[in-house]
Design an enzyme around this catalytic site. Structure first.
Site, PDB file in Angstrom:
ATOM      1  N   PRO A   2       0.818  -1.195   0.000  1.00 28.03           N
ATOM      2  CA  PRO A   2       0.000   0.000   0.000  1.00 28.03           C
ATOM      3  C   PRO A   2       0.858   1.253   0.000  1.00 28.03           C
ATOM      4  O   PRO A   2       1.853   1.341   0.716  1.00 28.03           O
ATOM      5  CB  PRO A   2      -0.792  -0.115   1.298  1.00 28.03           C
ATOM      6  N   GLU A   3       0.450   2.199  -0.791  1.00 25.53           N
ATOM      7  CA  GLU A   3       1.071   3.515  -0.803  1.00 25.53           C
ATOM      8  C   GLU A   3       0.043   4.499  -0.252  1.00 25.53           C
ATOM      9  O   GLU A   3      -0.980   4.071   0.283  1.00 25.53           O
ATOM     10  CB  GLU A   3       1.518   3.863  -2.232  1.00 25.53           C
ATOM     11  N   ARG A 113       3.327 -11.716   4.384  1.00 24.32           N
ATOM     12  CA  ARG A 113       4.794 -11.686   4.344  1.00 24.32           C
ATOM     13  C   ARG A 113       5.442 -11.258   5.653  1.00 24.32           C
ATOM     14  O   ARG A 113       6.674 -11.222   5.738  1.00 24.32           O
ATOM     15  CB  ARG A 113       5.249 -10.790   3.185  1.00 24.32           C
ATOM     16  N   ARG A 154      20.251  18.106  -5.553  1.00 24.90           N
ATOM     17  CA  ARG A 154      20.303  16.641  -5.432  1.00 24.90           C
ATOM     18  C   ARG A 154      20.528  16.029  -6.807  1.00 24.90           C
ATOM     19  O   ARG A 154      19.653  16.056  -7.657  1.00 24.90           O
ATOM     20  CB  ARG A 154      19.016  16.103  -4.804  1.00 24.90           C
TER      21      ARG A 154
END
Length: 274
Positions: A2-3, A113, A154
DNA sequence: CATTACCTGCAA
DNA sequence: TTGCAGGTAATG
């Protein structure tokens, strides 16, 4: 798994069912490693008797606000789910934590998991969790200028930067690929070298793909379910993710799959060039 | 920055 | 049997 959109739906569908309820007991903690803090025995004792006053989400953490200033923070990682069941439902073998409510109902933390995690936090612990994460991409504060500031200086590739929870919170592998497709940006493009226009498109793309996924109840590839056990439908609306060998919806070129930042990465080699 | 580890199940 | 999966932390 899930995000941000899936975690938001998981939190909301759970919270709306259990807000105002009280935890009677913590049962069946048969994988104590999932409890990061405090020690599992203390976790069990402290949770018993707590009222659930409210809920929220921070990054990919589900937050249950309890009485006494405590917050139960739950992370589903890859395969976790939280579901609510009547008193007599038996958990299956992948359910590793059960919160029994005083009305008899049960909250199952199911996780094939076993990567999911739980923390019972006081105010200081919650502040630390907050500080460890970056901007919420759907917040008012996350402006184009904010994003530009995060990218400035960055040199790393844009995709791993999008996945860095300490910079922007809640984007994972699906929505990173989808946002980059929307903005026509190659996943390996150095973050600091994106044009002003590309950054604006990326900002819009991030918000658009997250909002669309929220509107579709999240994406269910395999495991994701909200707290009623329902799947999302946003997987039917991907442009790039999981579409290797299928035509780009924008230009018709075959979507390719590579590995970037050790994650499967899907993009259009023709129109994601900047 | 890349690699490995953590886990289980499923498709190739 | 192998490789891969929506995430993250711990190693070189």
């Amino acid at each position: 798994m899930p995000e941000l959109p899936e975690v938001q739906h998981a939190a909301d569908s759970l919270g709306i069912q259990i807000a105002g309820a009280r935890i009677a007991t913590v049962e069946r903690l048969d994988w104590p490693r999932m409890v990061e803090t405090p020690a599992p025995e203390e976790f069990i004792v402290r949770l018993a008797g707590r009222e659930i006053r409210g809920w929220g989400r921070r990054a990919k953490w589900i937050l249950l606000e309890l009485d006494g200033g405590w917050t139960l923070a739950l992370h589903l990682r890859m395969s976790g789910s939280l579901t609510v069941h009547p008193a007599d439902t038996e958990p299956d073998r992948h359910t590793h934590l059960v919160l029994r409510l005083t009305d008899g109902r049960q909250i199952f933390f199911h996780d094939t998991r076993k990567f999911g995690r739980a923390r019972l936090l006081d105010a200081a612990g919650l502040a630390m969790l907050n500080d460890a994460h970056g901007d919420e991409p759907l917040s008012e504060a996350f402006t184009v200028e904010r994003l530009a500031g995060l990218l400035r200086g960055r040199q790393r590739a844009i995709k791993p930067l999008l996945l860095d929870q300490s910079l922007i919170a809640g984007i994972g592998n699906i929505y990173a690929d989808e946002a980059l497709w929307c903005a026509r940006i190659h996943p390996l493009h150095p973050a600091a070298e994106l044009s002003t226009e590309a950054i604006a498109d990326l900002h819009a793309g991030i918000r658009a793909v997250l909002r669309q996924a929220l509107a579709n109840g999240g994406s269910t590839l395999r495991d994701y379910r909200n707290s009623y056990g329902a799947r999302g439908t946003n997987q039917d609306h991907f442009h790039a993710y999981d579409r290797e060998g299928q035509p780009c919806p924008r230009c018709g070129t075959m979507i390719v799959k590579t590995v970037v930042a050790q994650r499967g990465t899907h993009y259009c080699p023709a129109c994601q060039r900047r």
